[in-house]
Design an enzyme around this catalytic site. Sequence first.
Site, mmCIF file in Angstrom:
data_model
loop_
_atom_site.group_PDB
_atom_site.id
_atom_site.type_symbol
_atom_site.label_atom_id
_atom_site.label_comp_id
_atom_site.label_asym_id
_atom_site.label_seq_id
_atom_site.Cartn_x
_atom_site.Cartn_y
_atom_site.Cartn_z
ATOM 1 N N CYS A 130 0.477 -1.219 -0.001
ATOM 2 C CA CYS A 130 -0.152 -0.211 -0.015
ATOM 3 C C CYS A 130 0.863 1.008 0.259
ATOM 4 O O CYS A 130 1.701 1.735 1.273
ATOM 5 C CB CYS A 130 -0.857 -0.310 1.264
ATOM 6 S SG CYS A 130 -1.823 1.448 1.251
ATOM 7 N N HIS A 154 -9.110 -4.163 -1.412
ATOM 8 C CA HIS A 154 -8.210 -3.111 -0.728
ATOM 9 C C HIS A 154 -8.486 -1.677 -0.877
ATOM 10 O O HIS A 154 -8.586 -1.260 0.227
ATOM 11 C CB HIS A 154 -6.829 -3.356 -0.727
ATOM 12 C CG HIS A 154 -5.558 -2.487 -0.603
ATOM 13 N ND1 HIS A 154 -4.920 -3.258 0.049
ATOM 14 C CD2 HIS A 154 -5.458 -1.313 -0.471
ATOM 15 C CE1 HIS A 154 -3.943 -2.374 0.136
ATOM 16 N NE2 HIS A 154 -4.232 -0.816 -0.378
HETATM 17 NI NI NI Z 1 -3.471 0.968 0.057
#
Ligand code: NI
Length: 168
Positions: free
Chosen positions: A94, A136
């Site tokens: 991320c 996500h």
């Molecule tokens: Ni992310």
Amino acid sequence: MALRDILVVPDPILKRVSEPVDGVDDDLRALMDDMLETMYAAPGIGLAAVQVGVPKRVIVMDLAKPDEEAQPRYYVNPEITWASEELAPYEEGCLSVPEIYEEVDRPAKVKLRYLDYHGKAVEEEAEGLFAVCIQHEMDHLQGVLFIDHLSRLKREQAVKKVKKQKAA
Ligand code: NI
């Protein structure tokens, strides 16, 4: 278009629940253009608006391989309408948790609906990397990061590592 700063953990804005948007207008498209440019520059394959400090339910994504043409995707007010019982593991990362990669289990397939770049309602089925990425990114809209799916120990270690990178 302009590059925006990407927030990283433990920025409290990342924990906020994003608000639905009223519709897709030029201002929102300008935000999505900035988000896409910021994501490409990072580089990353998905970005939620809250990651650039704008808590609106907006996501950009591009899952094209490095040797393929760009395939920008835009998701406004996305909703998951169905998720498979079958789960699939994937090693996720991320842009808000840089340089940390951990395996997360999520439904292998989902169905979703959303508004596209032009405000058109779209329904779609996702599997593979697309399913991982959309879930996500949609977590971000709820203030949830992929490290929140890990054990508390792993999560705390991840945040500590990111803080160290920042200080370095
Ligand atoms: Ni992310």
